[in-house]
Design a protein around this motif. Structure first.
Motif, PDB file in Angstrom:
ATOM      1  N   VAL A 138      24.624  12.233  54.220  1.00  0.00           N
ATOM      2  CA  VAL A 138      23.811  11.158  53.966  1.00  0.00           C
ATOM      3  C   VAL A 138      24.339  10.128  52.786  1.00  0.00           C
ATOM      4  O   VAL A 138      24.450   8.998  52.995  1.00  0.00           O
ATOM      5  N   ILE A 139      24.865  10.730  51.848  1.00  0.00           N
ATOM      6  CA  ILE A 139      25.581  10.227  50.770  1.00  0.00           C
ATOM      7  C   ILE A 139      26.936   9.326  51.173  1.00  0.00           C
ATOM      8  O   ILE A 139      26.836   7.991  50.909  1.00  0.00           O
ATOM      9  N   ALA A 140      27.445   9.892  52.167  1.00  0.00           N
ATOM     10  CA  ALA A 140      28.730   9.269  52.594  1.00  0.00           C
ATOM     11  C   ALA A 140      28.380   8.072  53.464  1.00  0.00           C
ATOM     12  O   ALA A 140      29.001   7.141  53.400  1.00  0.00           O
ATOM     13  N   ARG A 141      27.533   8.467  54.397  1.00  0.00           N
ATOM     14  CA  ARG A 141      26.948   7.230  55.178  1.00  0.00           C
ATOM     15  C   ARG A 141      26.471   6.000  54.579  1.00  0.00           C
ATOM     16  O   ARG A 141      26.703   5.025  54.964  1.00  0.00           O
ATOM     17  N   ASP A 142      25.274   6.390  53.615  1.00  0.00           N
ATOM     18  CA  ASP A 142      24.365   5.201  53.180  1.00  0.00           C
ATOM     19  C   ASP A 142      25.504   4.372  52.261  1.00  0.00           C
ATOM     20  O   ASP A 142      25.282   3.134  52.059  1.00  0.00           O
ATOM     21  N   CYS A 143      26.240   4.978  51.486  1.00  0.00           N
ATOM     22  CA  CYS A 143      27.324   4.258  50.698  1.00  0.00           C
ATOM     23  C   CYS A 143      28.252   3.338  51.379  1.00  0.00           C
ATOM     24  O   CYS A 143      28.262   2.232  51.035  1.00  0.00           O
ATOM     25  N   ILE A 144      28.698   3.876  52.528  1.00  0.00           N
ATOM     26  CA  ILE A 144      29.389   3.094  53.406  1.00  0.00           C
ATOM     27  C   ILE A 144      28.855   1.952  54.043  1.00  0.00           C
ATOM     28  O   ILE A 144      29.082   0.855  54.200  1.00  0.00           O
TER      29      ILE A 144
END
Length: 212
Positions: A138-144
């Motif tokens: 989720v961190i990787a997806r939402d930041c990108i």
């Protein structure tokens, strides 16, 4: 038409499972209806308030439209599926044309929580994954993809995602016909699912039950 519901927590690997199913069948044989496309329009809410919307509770979804569209597909009609922007938290003017296909996948975290939709599903799948693994994704997806900082994602996870997962998503697992542990990396479970879909499409209905 075979209708498959694929649910699971945010970042559990649902999209990976869906893509592997799609790639197992000829082009155009599988249509996907993402639950996220049916988020209620929030354009009437001031922009500064939209970021506070809870997207992880059933009330955020326009279930009646999703069900209506699925019914139309089942009767052989083409639909105009809505689109939604996570950056503006609003429904977009553009739509996506979806034609009736042999297999329709309804995918999203809350797919198994709505009783009307649930009763329309021929196969109900829950993609399971460790909470830490889901948070990392989720961190990787939402930041990108959604313009958020890691701290924003962590705060949202603690304040909304985790409580809503425990209240709505995890309990919906009990409705699943098949649970896929380890998310999209579980090739054995995904292969079993695609084989079963193939058998449902090619064999008479008398052979259509998953063994208990």
């Amino acid at each position: 038409m075979l209708v498959i519901g694929i649910a699971g927590g945010t970042g559990s690997g649902k999209t990976t499972v869906v893509n592997k199913i799609i790639n197992s069948f000829p082009a155009g044989e599988v249509a996907v209806m993402p639950q996220d496309s049916y988020y209620k329009d929030s354009s009437h809410i001031p922009p500064e308030e939209r970021s506070k919307i809870n997207f992880d509770e059933p009330d955020a979804i326009e279930w009646t439209l999703l069900v209506e569209h699925l019914k139309e597909l089942k009767t052989g009609k083409t639909i105009q599926m809505p689109t939604y922007s996570y950056l503006t938290c609003t429904r977009q003017p553009e739509t996506v044309e979806v034609c009736p296909t042999d297999v329709v996948i309804v995918e999203g975290i809350l797919v198994l929580t709505d009783p009307v939709l649930r009763n329309m599903l021929d196969i109900k799948v829950f993609v399971d994954a460790d909470a830490d693994d889901r948070l990392i994704r989720v961190i990787a997806r939402d930041c990108i993809e959604r313009g958020r900082t890691p701290q924003m994602v962590i705060d949202r996870y603690q304040d909304i995602l985790k409580p809503m997962h425990c209240q709505y998503i995890e309990p919906s697992k009990r409705y699943a016909d098949l649970i896929v542990p380890q998310g999209g990396s579980n090739t054995v479970a995904i292969n079993l699912l695609t084989d079963y879909i193939e058998s449902r499409l090619r064999r008479p209905a008398v052979h259509s039950q998953i063994p208990g």
